[in-house]
Design a protein around this motif. Sequence first.
Motif, PDB file in Angstrom:
ATOM      1  N   HIS A  24       0.834  -1.204   0.000  1.00 10.83           N
ATOM      2  CA  HIS A  24       0.000   0.000   0.000  1.00 10.83           C
ATOM      3  C   HIS A  24       0.871   1.257   0.000  1.00 10.83           C
ATOM      4  O   HIS A  24       0.494   2.275  -0.574  1.00 10.83           O
ATOM      5  N   TRP A  25       2.028   1.176   0.669  1.00  6.55           N
ATOM      6  CA  TRP A  25       2.958   2.306   0.642  1.00  6.55           C
ATOM      7  C   TRP A  25       3.379   2.624  -0.790  1.00  6.55           C
ATOM      8  O   TRP A  25       3.545   3.788  -1.154  1.00  6.55           O
ATOM      9  N   ALA A  26       3.550   1.580  -1.594  1.00  5.26           N
ATOM     10  CA  ALA A  26       4.004   1.776  -2.973  1.00  5.26           C
ATOM     11  C   ALA A  26       2.981   2.544  -3.809  1.00  5.26           C
ATOM     12  O   ALA A  26       3.312   3.069  -4.876  1.00  5.26           O
ATOM     13  N   LYS A  27       1.734   2.621  -3.329  1.00  9.82           N
ATOM     14  CA  LYS A  27       0.690   3.338  -4.047  1.00  9.82           C
ATOM     15  C   LYS A  27       0.454   4.729  -3.463  1.00  9.82           C
ATOM     16  O   LYS A  27      -0.485   5.422  -3.868  1.00  9.82           O
ATOM     17  N   GLY A  28       1.291   5.143  -2.519  1.00  6.89           N
ATOM     18  CA  GLY A  28       1.095   6.422  -1.850  1.00  6.89           C
ATOM     19  C   GLY A  28       1.414   7.612  -2.735  1.00  6.89           C
ATOM     20  O   GLY A  28       1.862   7.474  -3.875  1.00  6.89           O
ATOM     21  N   SER A  29       1.194   8.791  -2.173  1.00  7.19           N
ATOM     22  CA  SER A  29       1.454  10.023  -2.922  1.00  7.19           C
ATOM     23  C   SER A  29       2.939  10.355  -2.898  1.00  7.19           C
ATOM     24  O   SER A  29       3.713   9.805  -2.118  1.00  7.19           O
ATOM     25  N   GLY A  30       3.324  11.311  -3.728  1.00  4.20           N
ATOM     26  CA  GLY A  30       4.726  11.695  -3.824  1.00  4.20           C
ATOM     27  C   GLY A  30       5.256  12.381  -2.581  1.00  4.20           C
ATOM     28  O   GLY A  30       6.471  12.509  -2.409  1.00  4.20           O
ATOM     29  N   ASP A  31       4.367  12.829  -1.686  1.00  5.95           N
ATOM     30  CA  ASP A  31       4.802  13.508  -0.467  1.00  5.95           C
ATOM     31  C   ASP A  31       5.013  12.538   0.696  1.00  5.95           C
ATOM     32  O   ASP A  31       5.487  12.951   1.757  1.00  5.95           O
ATOM     33  N   ASP A  32       4.641  11.275   0.522  1.00  5.93           N
ATOM     34  CA  ASP A  32       4.779  10.295   1.593  1.00  5.93           C
ATOM     35  C   ASP A  32       6.241   9.886   1.761  1.00  5.93           C
ATOM     36  O   ASP A  32       6.995   9.805   0.789  1.00  5.93           O
ATOM     37  N   LEU A  33       6.631   9.634   3.002  1.00  5.06           N
ATOM     38  CA  LEU A  33       8.011   9.265   3.324  1.00  5.06           C
ATOM     39  C   LEU A  33       8.017   7.944   4.093  1.00  5.06           C
ATOM     40  O   LEU A  33       7.112   7.675   4.892  1.00  5.06           O
ATOM     41  N   TYR A  34       9.075   7.156   3.877  1.00  3.66           N
ATOM     42  CA  TYR A  34       9.186   5.841   4.511  1.00  3.66           C
ATOM     43  C   TYR A  34      10.626   5.644   4.982  1.00  3.66           C
ATOM     44  O   TYR A  34      11.567   6.044   4.287  1.00  3.66           O
TER      45      TYR A  34
END
Length: 329
Positions: A24-34
Amino acid sequence: MTRLSGITPSGRVQLGNYLGAIRHWAKGSGDDLYFVSDLHAMTTAYNPARLRSLTTEQLAVLIAAGIPADSVFVQSDLTRELGALTWLLECTCTYGEAGRMIQFKEKAGAKSGKGRTGARLSLLTYPVLMAADILLQGATEVPVGADQVQHVELARALARRFNATYGEVFPIPRAVLPPVAARVRDLSDPSRKMSKSTRDSVGVIFVLDEPDLIRRKIRRAVTDGATETISAEPGNPARAGVTNLVEILAACTASDPDGAVAGIGSYRQLKETVAEAVIETLRPVREGATTLLADPAELGRVRKTGAGRAAERGEHRLSAALRLAGAGQ
């Protein structure tokens, strides 16, 4: 809006981690950080070489899963920045606030009064480090499980107190509960969740497991002696093993449980179908991560770039916080 999510290298990445969060993280927005929170894994006894290896593996899995490389970093690569900010926040936090954290009480044995003298101080202070993780990156939303909401609330309290005392520096983050994800249970003991830190790995499918090993683990999965139609029955402990397999299949095939098992007439067929679905779901991630791990120079370059971007994102906040608190020029 910036969301920040972390994964702790307490063990190898397993199927539940992937189905429940990483994909699901891989489908996140460009502003998301991991980030890989390797410093958090040091609050209890650990093996340094294993920690380093697990951190590298987790980074490779996140990249191979499709998360943009410029959105991923390793926590310990920001030790200078996080160390400075953690100290400022520790000087803002009270002992009572830290001591009230439920996880500290449970892990340190504080509820029973046993084991407290052997607990590491980092168990008490790591929620402040977590607050530094969040505030350094300017995160406004932090997807966490229910057991971590209290820590995000501490980050909110410290951000507000620092801003009110010294000047506005930090956005105020909030905890968000992620959507209900696939419930993946241990194949050999479906009464417990599949975990990357379990000592007995016979019932755990790791993302980098070879296909033949995945098949063997699923063939040995616990089922039951019932003869009814194969279906998921959440809440029925007598059918927990079958329910687990059905829900894994549904998650891998993006279908509802009933539709996933349509036409399956035996446990043997169910296990074979689940095995193939899991293998195909994990195949691109396993192959991508294996390729990255076989090229340390490239993975090192990706890691260094991610660390540089993460440090750059937080530089102005850290500088402002130090200056306003009287520690910077």
